[in-house]
Motif scaffolding. Structure first.
Motif, short mmCIF file in Angstrom:
data_model
loop_
_atom_site.label_atom_id
_atom_site.label_comp_id
_atom_site.label_asym_id
_atom_site.label_seq_id
_atom_site.Cartn_x
_atom_site.Cartn_y
_atom_site.Cartn_z
N VAL A 90 -125.47 15.53 -4.21
CA VAL A 90 -125.98 15.11 -2.87
C VAL A 90 -127.31 14.46 -2.86
O VAL A 90 -127.48 13.88 -1.86
N ASP A 91 -128.12 14.65 -3.81
CA ASP A 91 -129.66 14.15 -3.87
C ASP A 91 -129.77 13.67 -5.05
O ASP A 91 -130.41 14.49 -5.93
N VAL A 92 -129.35 12.59 -5.59
CA VAL A 92 -129.55 12.02 -6.95
C VAL A 92 -131.12 11.93 -7.08
O VAL A 92 -131.63 12.12 -8.50
N LYS A 93 -131.77 11.47 -6.44
CA LYS A 93 -133.22 11.12 -6.67
C LYS A 93 -133.97 12.38 -6.96
O LYS A 93 -134.77 12.37 -7.86
N LYS A 94 -133.76 13.32 -6.08
CA LYS A 94 -134.45 15.02 -6.41
C LYS A 94 -133.73 15.30 -7.94
O LYS A 94 -134.60 16.00 -8.42
N TYR A 95 -132.35 15.11 -8.11
CA TYR A 95 -132.04 15.67 -9.43
C TYR A 95 -132.83 15.14 -10.61
O TYR A 95 -133.12 15.51 -11.71
N ILE A 96 -132.96 13.65 -10.53
CA ILE A 96 -133.63 12.71 -11.59
C ILE A 96 -135.07 13.31 -11.66
O ILE A 96 -135.62 13.37 -12.78
N GLU A 136 -125.01 9.90 -16.41
CA GLU A 136 -125.10 9.23 -15.42
C GLU A 136 -124.81 9.95 -14.21
O GLU A 136 -124.20 11.14 -14.26
N MET A 137 -124.90 9.38 -12.93
CA MET A 137 -124.79 9.97 -11.79
C MET A 137 -124.62 9.46 -10.45
O MET A 137 -124.92 8.03 -10.55
N GLY A 138 -123.90 9.88 -9.44
CA GLY A 138 -123.63 9.14 -8.09
C GLY A 138 -123.73 10.32 -7.10
O GLY A 138 -123.73 11.48 -7.34
N GLU A 139 -123.88 9.66 -5.90
CA GLU A 139 -124.29 10.68 -4.80
C GLU A 139 -123.19 10.87 -4.05
O GLU A 139 -122.61 10.08 -3.04
N ARG A 140 -122.48 12.14 -4.17
CA ARG A 140 -121.50 12.50 -3.19
C ARG A 140 -121.40 14.21 -3.51
O ARG A 140 -121.59 14.54 -4.63
N GLU A 141 -120.28 14.74 -2.56
CA GLU A 141 -120.34 16.02 -2.72
C GLU A 141 -119.10 16.35 -3.56
O GLU A 141 -118.27 15.39 -4.10
N SER A 142 -119.44 17.26 -4.48
CA SER A 142 -118.44 17.76 -5.87
C SER A 142 -118.51 19.26 -5.84
O SER A 142 -119.73 19.71 -6.05
N SER A 143 -117.60 19.87 -6.42
CA SER A 143 -117.33 21.28 -6.61
C SER A 143 -117.74 21.31 -8.35
O SER A 143 -117.66 22.68 -8.68
N LEU A 144 -117.77 20.28 -8.87
CA LEU A 144 -117.63 20.46 -10.48
C LEU A 144 -119.13 20.83 -10.70
O LEU A 144 -120.17 20.23 -10.49
N LYS A 145 -119.35 22.05 -11.47
CA LYS A 145 -120.84 22.56 -12.01
C LYS A 145 -120.64 22.55 -13.21
O LYS A 145 -120.03 23.73 -13.97
N SER A 146 -120.95 21.58 -13.98
CA SER A 146 -120.84 21.48 -15.37
C SER A 146 -121.74 22.22 -16.29
O SER A 146 -122.84 22.64 -15.90
N SER A 147 -121.62 22.58 -17.70
CA SER A 147 -122.37 23.16 -18.60
C SER A 147 -122.42 22.22 -19.82
O SER A 147 -121.92 21.09 -20.24
N PHE A 148 -123.79 21.98 -20.17
CA PHE A 148 -124.06 21.08 -21.44
C PHE A 148 -124.92 22.03 -22.33
O PHE A 148 -125.88 22.72 -22.31
N TYR A 149 -124.74 21.55 -23.79
CA TYR A 149 -125.43 21.97 -25.07
C TYR A 149 -126.70 21.03 -24.82
O TYR A 149 -126.40 19.72 -24.80
N TRP A 150 -128.03 21.24 -24.99
CA TRP A 150 -128.80 20.62 -25.04
C TRP A 150 -129.81 20.61 -26.24
O TRP A 150 -130.46 21.86 -26.21
N TYR A 151 -129.75 19.94 -27.06
CA TYR A 151 -130.56 19.79 -28.36
C TYR A 151 -131.94 19.72 -28.24
O TYR A 151 -132.33 18.32 -27.93
#
Length: 315
Positions: free
Chosen positions: A209-215, A249-264
């Protein structure tokens, strides 16, 4: 010493928790202990981490193709679902995915698998015990024929979220939700476009819902570089950042998807503390694993989970 009655209450409550039954009412002290127990229950089992490590080590040792390049990127989607086999079969039918390996992660059921779509690997964890607490994701996938791939997805059991159509940003795109609940943005380039170039076949897409803060968080915590940010009527409709060799990539909208990532990363401890300083929450602190990796697990302030990892050099 702890109060004997409290210990007995905790034992009874943990037995109920493990059995999936309602836990009895408890005072504040017991409630705090139960919250810790509940969080520990959801952490990966040691046997699973060992199997996952074996798979990551196998992938790290694979030769790099001169035509497709490496398939393991700085940010690798990690999808956890109840029916992993169904998801993998969906990916095979729809995207001609290849299952590279599959290992059981605990006695009696469940597995972790490595699956490749084009030039990108994804990690899939399947276990019935995950039902109701899956880690799902949205993925942007480039294919030669959007319409044909979209139809294959429907044939494989997906639900349409939008029929294929030409877009204003230089793609023909259709949108589906697979039977597990993941979102797939199926796209074909229409020629030279303002869209980002040199994306991998599969790129994770985050909704917030707040892409700028997430970036801002990703820049501070992970050294992300902003590549694009487009707004319309005060809303961020598309943005992208680069983390290492990967794009998110990202976009600003409500979503219930809470994803997981491997981060090397090059330094797990430094990455872990940098993310904590930026507001992330520790789930598992940095530690060397028996399978030869050093890892740490964090949850960012926006609910997404990151597994920082580095393969240790064996002397």
């Amino acid at each position: 010493m702890p109060d004997r009655a409290l210990i007995e209450q905790l034992d009874q409550a943990i037995e109920a928790l493990l059995a999936g039954a309602p836990t009895p009412a408890a005072d504040s002290e017991l409630s705090d202990l139960m919250e810790i127990a509940s969080n520990l229950r959801d952490l990966p089992e040691e046997s699973f981490m060992a199997r996952l490590g074996t798979e990551l080590e196998r992938r790290a040792s694979m030769p790099v193709s001169s035509t497709t390049g490496t398939t393991t990127h700085t940010v690798t989607p990690f999808i956890s679902v109840a029916d992993g086999t169904q998801l993998i079969e969906f990916m095979k039918h729809t995207f001609d995915a290849r299952e590279l390996s599959r290992h059981p992660h605990r006695p009696g059921g469940g597995f972790v698998a490595s699956v490749r779509i084009g030039d990108t690997d994804l990690l899939i964890m399947g276990d019935e015990s995950l039902r109701g607490r899956e880690s799902l994701i949205a993925l942007h996938v480039y294919v030669p024929d959007c319409d044909a791939t979209y139809q294959r997805a429907l044939d494989a059991g997906a639900k349409s979220m939008g029929e294929p159509q030409d877009t204003t940003y230089g793609e023909r795109a259709g949108f589906v939700q697979d039977p597990a609940g993941n979102h797939w943005y199926i796209a074909t380039h229409l020629g030279p476009t303002p869209a980002l170039e040199n994306l991998w076949t599969v790129t994770p897409f985050v909704h917030h819902v707040d892409v700028k803060k997430y970036i801002e968080f990703l820049q501070t915590a992970m050294g992300a570089v902003r590549l694009a940010l487009h707004e319309h009527s005060g809303r961020v409709v598309y943005a992208a950042v680069r983390i290492g060799d990967a794009v998110v990539e990202m976009g600003e909208r409500e979503s219930s998807l809470k994803s997981s990532f491997y981060w090397y990363v090059d330094d797990v401890d430094a990455a872990y503390h940098r993310a904590l300083s930026a507001g992330a929450i520790s789930i598992v602190p940095p530690a060397d694993q028996p399978f030869g990796d050093r890892i740490a697990i964090l949850q960012d302030p926006f609910g997404f989970q990151w597994i920082a990892a580095k393969h240790l050099v064996q002397e």
